[in-house]
Each structure stands twice: as C-alpha cells, then as structure tokens.
Scaffold this motif. Structure first.
Motif, PDB file in Angstrom:
ATOM      1  N   ASP A  30      13.729   1.649   0.366  1.00  0.00           N
ATOM      2  CA  ASP A  30      14.880   0.950   1.294  1.00  0.00           C
ATOM      3  C   ASP A  30      13.812  -0.313   1.808  1.00  0.00           C
ATOM      4  O   ASP A  30      12.361  -0.559   2.273  1.00  0.00           O
ATOM      5  CB  ASP A  30      14.869   1.636   2.920  1.00  0.00           C
ATOM      6  N   GLU A  31      14.451  -1.869   0.865  1.00  0.00           N
ATOM      7  CA  GLU A  31      13.505  -2.984   1.088  1.00  0.00           C
ATOM      8  C   GLU A  31      12.205  -3.229   0.983  1.00  0.00           C
ATOM      9  O   GLU A  31      11.284  -3.396   1.816  1.00  0.00           O
ATOM     10  CB  GLU A  31      13.007  -3.536   3.200  1.00  0.00           C
ATOM     11  N   LEU A  32      12.077  -2.500  -0.595  1.00  0.00           N
ATOM     12  CA  LEU A  32      10.855  -3.114  -1.100  1.00  0.00           C
ATOM     13  C   LEU A  32      10.537  -4.078  -0.765  1.00  0.00           C
ATOM     14  O   LEU A  32       9.208  -4.027  -0.989  1.00  0.00           O
ATOM     15  CB  LEU A  32      10.774  -1.533  -2.306  1.00  0.00           C
ATOM     16  N   ILE A  33      10.312  -4.832  -1.473  1.00  0.00           N
ATOM     17  CA  ILE A  33      10.115  -6.164  -1.412  1.00  0.00           C
ATOM     18  C   ILE A  33      10.655  -7.457  -0.883  1.00  0.00           C
ATOM     19  O   ILE A  33      10.350  -8.428  -0.903  1.00  0.00           O
ATOM     20  CB  ILE A  33       9.855  -6.587  -2.782  1.00  0.00           C
TER      21      ILE A  33
ATOM     22  N   ILE B  91      15.377   4.684  -6.719  1.00  0.00           N
ATOM     23  CA  ILE B  91      16.593   4.771  -6.079  1.00  0.00           C
ATOM     24  C   ILE B  91      16.327   3.148  -5.074  1.00  0.00           C
ATOM     25  O   ILE B  91      15.410   3.318  -4.595  1.00  0.00           O
ATOM     26  CB  ILE B  91      17.255   5.146  -5.690  1.00  0.00           C
ATOM     27  N   LEU B  92      16.467   1.754  -5.245  1.00  0.00           N
ATOM     28  CA  LEU B  92      16.485   1.161  -4.403  1.00  0.00           C
ATOM     29  C   LEU B  92      17.698   0.635  -3.482  1.00  0.00           C
ATOM     30  O   LEU B  92      18.548   0.125  -4.375  1.00  0.00           O
ATOM     31  CB  LEU B  92      15.661  -0.402  -5.504  1.00  0.00           C
TER      32      LEU B  92
ATOM     33  N   ILE C   3       0.664  -1.302   0.255  1.00  0.00           N
ATOM     34  CA  ILE C   3       0.004   0.097   0.315  1.00  0.00           C
ATOM     35  C   ILE C   3       0.984   1.424  -0.059  1.00  0.00           C
ATOM     36  O   ILE C   3       0.753   2.108  -0.394  1.00  0.00           O
ATOM     37  CB  ILE C   3      -0.820   0.030   0.771  1.00  0.00           C
ATOM     38  N   LYS C   4       1.957   1.484   0.681  1.00  0.00           N
ATOM     39  CA  LYS C   4       2.839   2.605   0.688  1.00  0.00           C
ATOM     40  C   LYS C   4       3.529   2.565  -0.907  1.00  0.00           C
ATOM     41  O   LYS C   4       3.591   3.888  -0.778  1.00  0.00           O
ATOM     42  CB  LYS C   4       3.775   1.914   1.955  1.00  0.00           C
ATOM     43  N   LEU C   5       3.922   1.509  -1.048  1.00  0.00           N
ATOM     44  CA  LEU C   5       4.529   1.797  -2.744  1.00  0.00           C
ATOM     45  C   LEU C   5       3.432   2.330  -3.812  1.00  0.00           C
ATOM     46  O   LEU C   5       3.277   3.224  -4.149  1.00  0.00           O
ATOM     47  CB  LEU C   5       4.367   0.363  -3.131  1.00  0.00           C
ATOM     48  N   ILE C   6       2.457   1.845  -3.341  1.00  0.00           N
ATOM     49  CA  ILE C   6       1.242   2.074  -4.411  1.00  0.00           C
ATOM     50  C   ILE C   6       0.861   3.438  -4.513  1.00  0.00           C
ATOM     51  O   ILE C   6       0.552   4.314  -5.051  1.00  0.00           O
ATOM     52  CB  ILE C   6      -0.326   1.218  -4.290  1.00  0.00           C
TER      53      ILE C   6
END
Length: 84
Positions: free
Chosen positions: A50-53, A78-79, A34-37
C-alpha cells in the motif's frame, strides 16, 4: 534498485536496523525502501504493498517500478495507490 546502499552508508544503518515510521535517522521514503527490500528478500509468491512509492524520490520511484516490472514475471504483485 533504489540507491538504498547510499542511504545506508549516509545514515550508518543496515537492513537489520529497527525500522518504524518514527525512526529519527531515516526519512519515510528510506523506511519504505528498507521494508520493500526486506519483503523482496523473502522471495514471496505474492506481494501486497500500500502506497509503495509515495514518499520516495522520483529517481527511486522509477528504479523501483522498473525492477518490479521484471519481478512480476515470476511473482504476483498487488499495488495500492491513491496517487492520481
């Protein structure tokens, strides 16, 4: 992209739901989704995650990375990951 619509239906949540890591109705992976969307909906020129997935299931990881591989054609991403 992340099967998030299924997660929302199963938990009676929406994109407007309050999200934090202690939210009892959502897993850490659902919170990350939800934060990514929300971040993508704001259409930023630059996105830093940071630590996306790290806490999402393998299928969602693949879907997110495939989507982002197209998204980065017009945006900067940037990941940060500590995964080996």
């Amino acid at each position: 992209m992340t099967q998030f619509d299924k997660d929302l239906r199963e938990s009676d949540l929406s994109l407007k739901s309050v999200v934090d890591n202690s939210q009892s109705k959502m897993s850490t992976g659902q919170t990350q989704k939800i934060k990514l969307i929300r971040a993508l909906l704001s259409n930023p020129d630059l996105l830093i995650r940071d630590e996306l997935i790290n806490n999402v299931d393998a299928e969602s990881q693949l879907n997110i990375l495939q989507f982002l591989s197209t998204w980065v054609r017009k945006h900067t991403l940037i990941l940060i990951s500590h995964k080996k």
